[in-house]
Design a protein around this motif. Structure first.
Motif, PDB file in Angstrom:
ATOM      1  N   SER A  48       1.157  -1.363  -0.166  1.00  0.00           N
ATOM      2  CA  SER A  48       0.093  -0.420  -0.343  1.00  0.00           C
ATOM      3  C   SER A  48       0.941   1.088   0.100  1.00  0.00           C
ATOM      4  O   SER A  48       1.415   1.843  -0.979  1.00  0.00           O
ATOM      5  N   GLY A  99       4.088   1.268   1.410  1.00  0.00           N
ATOM      6  CA  GLY A  99       5.467   0.853   0.482  1.00  0.00           C
ATOM      7  C   GLY A  99       6.360   0.800   1.928  1.00  0.00           C
ATOM      8  O   GLY A  99       7.704   1.541   2.305  1.00  0.00           O
ATOM      9  N   SER A 104       8.845  -5.881   4.201  1.00  0.00           N
ATOM     10  CA  SER A 104       8.085  -6.961   3.566  1.00  0.00           C
ATOM     11  C   SER A 104       6.777  -6.694   2.267  1.00  0.00           C
ATOM     12  O   SER A 104       6.407  -8.151   1.557  1.00  0.00           O
ATOM     13  N   GLY A 111       1.404   4.335   5.291  1.00  0.00           N
ATOM     14  CA  GLY A 111      -0.034   3.481   4.321  1.00  0.00           C
ATOM     15  C   GLY A 111      -1.397   2.936   5.605  1.00  0.00           C
ATOM     16  O   GLY A 111      -0.713   2.957   6.888  1.00  0.00           O
ATOM     17  N   ILE A 146      -0.715   3.887  16.203  1.00  0.00           N
ATOM     18  CA  ILE A 146      -0.443   4.114  17.494  1.00  0.00           C
ATOM     19  C   ILE A 146      -0.313   5.926  16.092  1.00  0.00           C
ATOM     20  O   ILE A 146       0.196   5.810  15.854  1.00  0.00           O
ATOM     21  N   TYR A 158       5.714  -3.601  19.104  1.00  0.00           N
ATOM     22  CA  TYR A 158       4.894  -3.428  17.774  1.00  0.00           C
ATOM     23  C   TYR A 158       4.491  -4.201  16.648  1.00  0.00           C
ATOM     24  O   TYR A 158       5.738  -3.445  16.283  1.00  0.00           O
TER      25      TYR A 158
HETATM   26  C1  LIG Z   1       8.767   6.976   9.069  1.00  0.00           C
HETATM   27  C2  LIG Z   1       7.303   5.969   9.811  1.00  0.00           C
HETATM   28  C3  LIG Z   1       6.765   6.486  10.091  1.00  0.00           C
HETATM   29  C4  LIG Z   1       6.252   5.233  11.112  1.00  0.00           C
HETATM   30  N1  LIG Z   1       4.818   5.610  11.938  1.00  0.00           N
HETATM   31  C5  LIG Z   1       4.104   4.897  12.318  1.00  0.00           C
HETATM   32  C6  LIG Z   1       3.067   5.466  13.942  1.00  0.00           C
HETATM   33  O1  LIG Z   1       3.728   6.984  13.968  1.00  0.00           O
HETATM   34  N2  LIG Z   1       2.439   4.604  14.435  1.00  0.00           N
HETATM   35  C7  LIG Z   1       2.347   3.705  13.871  1.00  0.00           C
HETATM   36  O2  LIG Z   1       1.027   2.742  14.217  1.00  0.00           O
HETATM   37  N3  LIG Z   1       2.873   3.509  13.019  1.00  0.00           N
HETATM   38  C8  LIG Z   1       3.842   3.968  12.017  1.00  0.00           C
HETATM   39  N4  LIG Z   1       5.047   3.389  11.402  1.00  0.00           N
HETATM   40  C9  LIG Z   1       4.746   2.120  11.350  1.00  0.00           C
HETATM   41  C10 LIG Z   1       3.605   1.772   9.793  1.00  0.00           C
HETATM   42  O3  LIG Z   1       2.317   1.666  11.045  1.00  0.00           O
HETATM   43  C11 LIG Z   1       4.179   0.340   9.272  1.00  0.00           C
HETATM   44  O4  LIG Z   1       5.381   0.000   8.377  1.00  0.00           O
HETATM   45  C12 LIG Z   1       2.855  -0.064   7.901  1.00  0.00           C
HETATM   46  O5  LIG Z   1       3.331  -1.626   7.868  1.00  0.00           O
HETATM   47  C13 LIG Z   1       3.129   0.730   6.886  1.00  0.00           C
HETATM   48  O6  LIG Z   1       2.168   0.428   6.309  1.00  0.00           O
HETATM   49  P1  LIG Z   1       2.367   0.330   4.417  1.00  0.00           P
HETATM   50  O7  LIG Z   1       0.763   0.602   4.275  1.00  0.00           O
HETATM   51  O8  LIG Z   1       2.923   1.764   4.343  1.00  0.00           O
HETATM   52  O9  LIG Z   1       3.322  -0.754   4.505  1.00  0.00           O
HETATM   53  P2  LIG Z   1       3.268  -1.430   3.589  1.00  0.00           P
HETATM   54  O10 LIG Z   1       4.624  -1.679   3.365  1.00  0.00           O
HETATM   55  O11 LIG Z   1       3.247  -0.942   1.508  1.00  0.00           O
HETATM   56  O12 LIG Z   1       2.913  -2.558   3.533  1.00  0.00           O
HETATM   57  C14 LIG Z   1       3.177  -3.119   5.113  1.00  0.00           C
HETATM   58  C15 LIG Z   1       2.387  -4.806   5.056  1.00  0.00           C
HETATM   59  O13 LIG Z   1       1.106  -4.759   5.439  1.00  0.00           O
HETATM   60  C16 LIG Z   1       0.579  -5.674   4.599  1.00  0.00           C
HETATM   61  N5  LIG Z   1      -0.493  -4.940   4.103  1.00  0.00           N
HETATM   62  C17 LIG Z   1      -0.395  -3.192   3.163  1.00  0.00           C
HETATM   63  N6  LIG Z   1      -1.494  -3.271   2.561  1.00  0.00           N
HETATM   64  C18 LIG Z   1      -2.757  -4.064   2.845  1.00  0.00           C
HETATM   65  C19 LIG Z   1      -3.967  -4.675   2.380  1.00  0.00           C
HETATM   66  N7  LIG Z   1      -4.807  -3.567   2.157  1.00  0.00           N
HETATM   67  N8  LIG Z   1      -4.799  -5.453   2.997  1.00  0.00           N
HETATM   68  C20 LIG Z   1      -3.840  -6.339   3.353  1.00  0.00           C
HETATM   69  N9  LIG Z   1      -2.610  -6.371   4.557  1.00  0.00           N
HETATM   70  C21 LIG Z   1      -1.913  -5.196   3.666  1.00  0.00           C
HETATM   71  C22 LIG Z   1       0.970  -6.635   4.164  1.00  0.00           C
HETATM   72  O14 LIG Z   1       1.464  -7.648   4.577  1.00  0.00           O
HETATM   73  C23 LIG Z   1       2.581  -5.579   4.057  1.00  0.00           C
HETATM   74  O15 LIG Z   1       3.756  -6.214   3.827  1.00  0.00           O
HETATM   75  C24 LIG Z   1       5.621   3.995  10.455  1.00  0.00           C
HETATM   76  C25 LIG Z   1       6.538   3.476   9.808  1.00  0.00           C
HETATM   77  C26 LIG Z   1       7.458   4.595   9.151  1.00  0.00           C
HETATM   78  C27 LIG Z   1       8.584   3.741   7.501  1.00  0.00           C
END
Ligand SMILES: Cc1cc2nc3c(=O)[nH]c(=O)nc-3n(C[C@H](O)[C@H](O)[C@H](O)COP(=O)(O)OP(=O)(O)OC[C@H]3O[C@@H](n4cnc5c(N)ncnc54)[C@H](O)[C@@H]3O)c2cc1C
Length: 463
Positions: free
Chosen positions: A83, A85, A91, A148, A158, A417
């Protein structure tokens, strides 16, 4: 599990015309090695991750997601879901497999009367914040606006509104999910309630979530927030101040804090405060904190909530190299402070920091087994964030983060977490779910018995 992902089926699948057939079934597009956009399409936020998928499928709608899952199931190709990334472990990207990308499905609609938002599977935090703030509403999301939203929510979520309104997943009213067998299901308290339980913390283990509806709350558009910066000679006092002040804070107040490198190259300590309530009440609550110690800078003041939610983005530049290791704390004791003060100055990169993200409040009022997210008793998520640019500096920066983590390990809770887990193995995934793991494994067996969705913090199907 015997056949999904097996090499022979996978190779066979890529040889014939199956990919062309798959392409024709999609409204969205496919990017493959050799396409001019391939390198951009396979790049994600963490520059440490360099993987070469065989197919990146940009889904345009729910049917595309269903078709992608069907292709994955029929061919046995290794499959990841992307989503935003942003996952630290990368992952969302796989070598030689299929990436099901949801980033084009990012619409958010708001029903202001009922204070409900519906976000599609690829929406970012910024998309929800913008759409809901247009009506003076908000719900808990994280601190980096291009993360995402859906994956953040599925792991818990969080953010600065958490102490007042609970985790993002606590504000989830329903989810639309496509499971490994291609069923499109709704999960809520009324429908598929056990799946709904698992989606509130269980990550991407049960299928691809194409939409979530959220409870919104009145907020802003202007809020009271900002940072207090202390120089290193006051770090001990400032850490104690933060520990005491945050432990006694009302649920409206969230105080994150970080050990940092200041622009002049010296080290320092920063407290970031946010008050989710009336501005004058916030001024009154924050006054003792602001008056307690001399600061290098006091940047607390009125700010638009949307601007505040973007304020941290510059600290996490896309494409830089990142590494972190997180653990929960119940309190910031003098021993925790000493361990940090002794080790932080060896930080190899001026961009890196050590952060405390405050939780508790409304998050802790939900029983640990009421949702899959179990770590309700923690007061802070704590982690060193290593940020650098040169591959030659990988070892030094990873080593520093591991050392900082190890220094705090004796004081930390068992849980972790799940959204902040890197490639740390099954034991840490189990630690992330604690007493909820067995129930989650049974749910996994029901919805994904062959572990099609395994490139995540993986819950193994119960045997
Ligand atoms: C700079 C930064 C700041 C952050 N700050 C916070 C914060 O303040 N609070 C907090 O709680 N977290 C925080 N995070 C952690 C964040 O919640 C996780 O990294 C989350 O997985 C990011 O989602 P994404 O879609 O961007 O990641 P992606 O890498 O696209 O997805 C991660 C994983 O989620 C699953 N996934 C993605 N989309 C879907 C979907 N639509 N349906 C089912 N599974 C799916 C897949 O298994 C995938 O491998 C932060 C991360 C970063 C890098």
């Amino acid at each position: 599990m015997a056949t999904v992902g097996s090499k022979s089926r996978y190779e066979e699948s890529l040889q014939g015309n199956r990919i062309e057939g798959f392409r024709q079934r999609l409204s969205g597009t496919i990017v493959r090695p050799g396409n001019p956009e391939y390198d951009a399409a396979r790049s994600i936020w963490n520059g440490m991750i360099d993987r070469r998928p065989a197919i990146i499928a940009y889904c345009a709608n729910v049917n595309d997601v269903t078709q992608s899952i069907a292709f994955a199931r029929e061919t046995g190709i290794l499959t990841s879901v992307r989503s935003g990334g942003h996952n630290i472990a990368g992952s969302s990207l796989c070598d030689g497999g299929l990436v099901i990308d949801l980033s084009r499905m990012n619409k958010v609609t708001v029903d202001p009367e009922n204070r409900i938002a519906r976000a599609e599977g690829g929406a970012l935090l910024a998309d929800l914040d913008a759409a809901s703030q247009a009506h003076g509403l908000a719900t808990t999301t994280g601190v980096n606006s291009d993360t995402g939203l859906i994956a953040l929510t599925l792991g818990g979520g969080i953010g600065r509104l958490g102490r007042k309104h609970g985790l993002s997943c606590d504000n989830m009213l329903s989810a639309e999910i496509i499971t490994a067998d291609g069923q499109v299901l709704t999960a809520s308290e009324q429908e598929n309630a056990e799946l709904f339980w698992g989606l509130r913390g269980g990550g991407g283990n049960f299928g691809i979530v194409t939409a979530i509806t959220y409870q919104l709350h009145p907020l802003g558009p202007t809020v009271l927030a900002g940072s207090l910066i202390y120089d290193w000679k006051r770090v001990r006092d400032a850490l104690r101040l933060h520990a005491e002040f945050s432990a006694a804070a009302p649920d409206e107040l969230c105080t994150d804090a970080a050990l940092v490198t200041l622009p002049d190259g010296g080290h320092g300590f920063a407290i970031s405060a946010f008050y989710a309530g009336a501005m004058d009440e916030g001024e009154r609550v924050l006054r003792p904190l602001r008056d307690a110690l001399p600061t290098v800078e006091d940047r607390i003041g009125p700010i638009s909530y949307v601007q505040l939610q973007r304020a941290g983005d510059a600290s996490f530049p896309r494409g830089y190299r990142f590494y972190w290791k997180a653990q929960f704390l119940r309190e910031i004791t003098p021993a925790v402070a000493k361990a940090l003060i002794d080790r932080f100055p060896s930080v190899p990169s001026s961009k890196s920091f050590f952060v405390f993200q405050q939780v508790g409040g409304a998050i802790a009022k939900v029983p640990p087994t009421a949702t899959a997210y179990v770590n309700r008793r923690a007061a802070y998520d704590s982690f060193p964030v290593s940020i650098w640019t040169e591959p030659a500096a990988d070892q030094a920066n990873i080593f520093w983060a591991r050392e900082m983590y190890a220094a705090l390990r004796p004081f930390a809770m068992d849980g972790v977490y799940v959204n902040n887990l890197g490639d740390e193995g099954d034991d840490r995934v189990k630690a992330a779910y604690g007493e909820n793991y067995t129930r989650l494994a049974a749910l996994k067996r029901k919805y994904d018995p062959d572990n099609l969705f395994r490139l995540n913090q993986n819950i193994r199907p119960a045997v």
